[in-house]
Motif scaffolding. Structure first.
Motif, PDB file in Angstrom:
ATOM      1  N   GLN A 136       0.865  -1.122  -0.069  1.00  0.00           N
ATOM      2  CA  GLN A 136      -0.027  -0.249   0.057  1.00  0.00           C
ATOM      3  C   GLN A 136       0.862   1.166   0.005  1.00  0.00           C
ATOM      4  O   GLN A 136       0.464   2.269   0.695  1.00  0.00           O
ATOM      5  CB  GLN A 136      -0.927   0.010   1.202  1.00  0.00           C
ATOM      6  CG  GLN A 136      -2.139  -0.991   1.187  1.00  0.00           C
ATOM      7  CD  GLN A 136      -3.169  -0.697   2.275  1.00  0.00           C
ATOM      8  OE1 GLN A 136      -2.754  -0.547   3.428  1.00  0.00           O
ATOM      9  NE2 GLN A 136      -4.330  -0.695   1.897  1.00  0.00           N
ATOM     10  N   TYR A 138       1.216   3.832  -1.918  1.00  0.00           N
ATOM     11  CA  TYR A 138       0.650   4.684  -2.992  1.00  0.00           C
ATOM     12  C   TYR A 138       1.557   6.074  -2.740  1.00  0.00           C
ATOM     13  O   TYR A 138       1.734   6.647  -3.732  1.00  0.00           O
ATOM     14  CB  TYR A 138      -0.753   4.856  -2.796  1.00  0.00           C
ATOM     15  CG  TYR A 138      -1.453   3.772  -2.977  1.00  0.00           C
ATOM     16  CD1 TYR A 138      -1.502   3.101  -4.451  1.00  0.00           C
ATOM     17  CD2 TYR A 138      -2.012   2.834  -2.196  1.00  0.00           C
ATOM     18  CE1 TYR A 138      -2.507   2.056  -4.509  1.00  0.00           C
ATOM     19  CE2 TYR A 138      -2.708   1.832  -2.023  1.00  0.00           C
ATOM     20  CZ  TYR A 138      -2.868   1.306  -3.337  1.00  0.00           C
ATOM     21  OH  TYR A 138      -3.851   0.158  -3.441  1.00  0.00           O
ATOM     22  N   GLN A 139       1.564   6.498  -1.372  1.00  0.00           N
ATOM     23  CA  GLN A 139       2.203   7.934  -1.250  1.00  0.00           C
ATOM     24  C   GLN A 139       3.601   8.157  -2.062  1.00  0.00           C
ATOM     25  O   GLN A 139       3.660   9.054  -2.333  1.00  0.00           O
ATOM     26  CB  GLN A 139       2.395   8.116   0.379  1.00  0.00           C
ATOM     27  CG  GLN A 139       1.520   7.561   1.176  1.00  0.00           C
ATOM     28  CD  GLN A 139       1.582   6.132   1.355  1.00  0.00           C
ATOM     29  OE1 GLN A 139       1.290   5.045   0.849  1.00  0.00           O
ATOM     30  NE2 GLN A 139       2.330   5.904   2.580  1.00  0.00           N
ATOM     31  N   ILE A 140       4.399   6.987  -2.032  1.00  0.00           N
ATOM     32  CA  ILE A 140       5.802   7.365  -2.675  1.00  0.00           C
ATOM     33  C   ILE A 140       5.600   7.256  -4.284  1.00  0.00           C
ATOM     34  O   ILE A 140       6.659   7.715  -4.807  1.00  0.00           O
ATOM     35  CB  ILE A 140       6.818   6.129  -2.116  1.00  0.00           C
ATOM     36  CG1 ILE A 140       6.317   4.982  -2.734  1.00  0.00           C
ATOM     37  CG2 ILE A 140       6.752   6.341  -0.800  1.00  0.00           C
ATOM     38  CD1 ILE A 140       7.580   3.783  -2.532  1.00  0.00           C
TER      39      ILE A 140
END
Ligand SMILES: Nc1nc2c(c(=O)[nH]1)N[C@H]1C(S)=C(S)[C@@H](COP(=O)(O)O)O[C@H]1N2
Ligand SMILES: [Mo]
Length: 433
Positions: A136, A138-140
């Motif tokens: 998970q 996703y932020q990176i």
């Protein structure tokens, strides 16, 4: 000068010779890699289009067997993980081919080198972002994961097709043929046919004399194989067996330690995967909590209703109204696109009974909308094959208890053979469209 470079490059290639670096090895690993990529591509397309179907596709996805999506997604993630050792093994086996001079001699070679560079680069990015997605992360990403992963899959399959096309003679030649070993464990290379075009070429280019006075060709890409063919490989620590063993062992370890996130039989050894079965409220993992989705006040409110909307009629159900309808028990998995899945017991009324209650036509597509605001997961649609399936419920209970708020209280959608993202939690409405 050019001669010097050529000699240095040749020397490098010569010192890198090994029985783990034969064309047969490249073909054997290549076959497995191609199979893994094709599995990922097929299951990936399935996952992509079930989430985002073109209008004509809506009716194509079967609702049975109910574990279908769990299976395709489990295969997708597991095969994707196995691509790591296979890709590194393949690169290990062929990388001396980088040391050829001049780097390209013809247009075909330019195409081959460009396609393989593209293939390797795209594959490394693809499997890396894929694995990060299972965590998970996703932020990176500085780009949208799904669209990128989807677009790259075509780059990979396209460059792979070009690569296979160009390499067909080598693939064909070494599909069955094995190099063998004598009693001393030395490599006895498969006999090269004199009229082999690969060998013909090698004789027309400058040659260099090897350690034992033998002539070794300065091979070109692809032809490096013919060159390796002509000189027995030295005994090196990494033999064919070591490399195959290393690939098999790492692939098996990765599968054993991660596949439990999708396949329950391997749950006991699932120590590397980000998700573990039987964790979370009511023994089922949670993907997005009610707090994160900012739905707690609306979901707990006494004013909550499920509004069911047909073309001519509509009706609002309280939770008590829903409980008063015939209740059904089903065993269905949550199968997340991120690669974990788990089967659970769900109880509640059937979607088709609710649709019938507002006179929706049998062939209607049903849209489920969540109380959640501003999330792409807040709405999902399903074709009539899902909406009419007797396993498709508005779940009010999970594993024998009142549905936990993190699993979608007061009511959520649960349908067979669909990805987790479409199993909308904290429902507010169902509409026939
Ligand atoms: N409203 C809403 N429903 C949702 C989500 C969400 O973020 N919001 N996540 C989906 C995803 S990605 C999955 S995998 C499942 C997970 O269900 P669970 O948290 O009950 O295990 O819920 C789905 N339903
Ligand atoms: Mo998910």
């Amino acid at each position: 000068m050019a001669d010097m470079v050529q000699r240095v490059m040749h020397g490098l290639r010569y010192s890198l010779r090994s029985s783990a670096r034969t064309p047969r090895m490249a073909v054997v690993i290549g076959r497995l890699l191609a199979a893994a990529f094709l599995l990922c591509f097929a299951t990936g397309l399935y996952s992509h289009f079930i989430q985002d179907p073109a209008p004509w596709m809506v009716g194509l996805f079967p609702s049975r067997p109910s574990f279908l999506y769990q299976l395709t997604q489990g295969i997708h993630i597991t095969a994707g993980i196995v691509c790591f050792p296979l890709l590194f093994g393949k690169l290990y086996s062929v990388y001396p081919a980088l040391f050829v001079w001049p780097p390209v001699k013809s247009k075909t070679e330019l195409l081959e080198r460009a396609s393989i560079a593209l293939f390797v680069a795209a594959s490394l990015v693809q499997i890396t972002i894929g694995i990060l997605n299972t965590y998970q992360a996703y932020q990176i990403f500085l780009f949208p994961f799904r669209q990128t992963h989807y677009a790259l899959s075509y780059v990979i399959i396209g460059s792979l097709a070009i690569h296979i096309g160009i390499k067909l003679p080598v693939i064909n030649r070494y599909w069955r043929k094995r190099d063998s070993y004598d009693q001393n464990g030395d490599l006895v290379v498969a006999e090269t046919e004199r009229d082999d075009p690969l060998v013909g070429e090698i004789e027309n280019i400058p040659t260099v004399v090897g350690d034992q006075g033998e002539t070794v060709g300065v091979g070109l890409t692809g032809r490096i194989y013919a060159w390796i063919d002509k000189t027995p490989a030295p005994k090196t620590p990494v033999t064919r067996r070591t490399l195959l063993g290393a690939i098999t062992a790492s692939a098996a370890t990765l599968v054993a330690f991660t596949a439990g996130q999708s396949f329950r039989v391997l749950d006991a050894t699932n120590i590397l995967a980000p998700r573990k079965n039987d964790t979370g409220p009511e023994s089922l993992p949670v993907n997005r909590t009610a707090k994160a989705a900012k739905v707690i006040p609306a979901a707990m409110s006494a004013d909550w209703r499920l509004s069911v909307v047909g073309p001519h009629d509509s009706h609002s159900f309280t939770r008590a109204d829903l409980e008063a309808l015939p209740q059904y028990d089903v065993e269905l998995p949550i199968a997340c696109v991120e690669g974990w899945s788990q089967t659970a017991r769900w109880r509640g009324p059937r979607v088709r009974d609710l649709m019938d209650a507002v006179g929706a036509p049998e062939g209607a597509i049903v849209r489920a909308t969540s109380l959640e605001m501003g999330s792409i997961y807040a709405v999902s649609e399903m074709g009539p094959q899902f909406a009419r399936d007797e396993l498709t419920l508005i779940a009010l209970e999970l594993n024998g208890e009142i549905l936990d708020i993190d699993h979608g209280y007061p009511a959520r959608l649960i349908a067979p053979a669909r990805p987790g993202v479409l199993q909308t939690k904290w429902l507010s409405s169902l509409e026939a469209i």
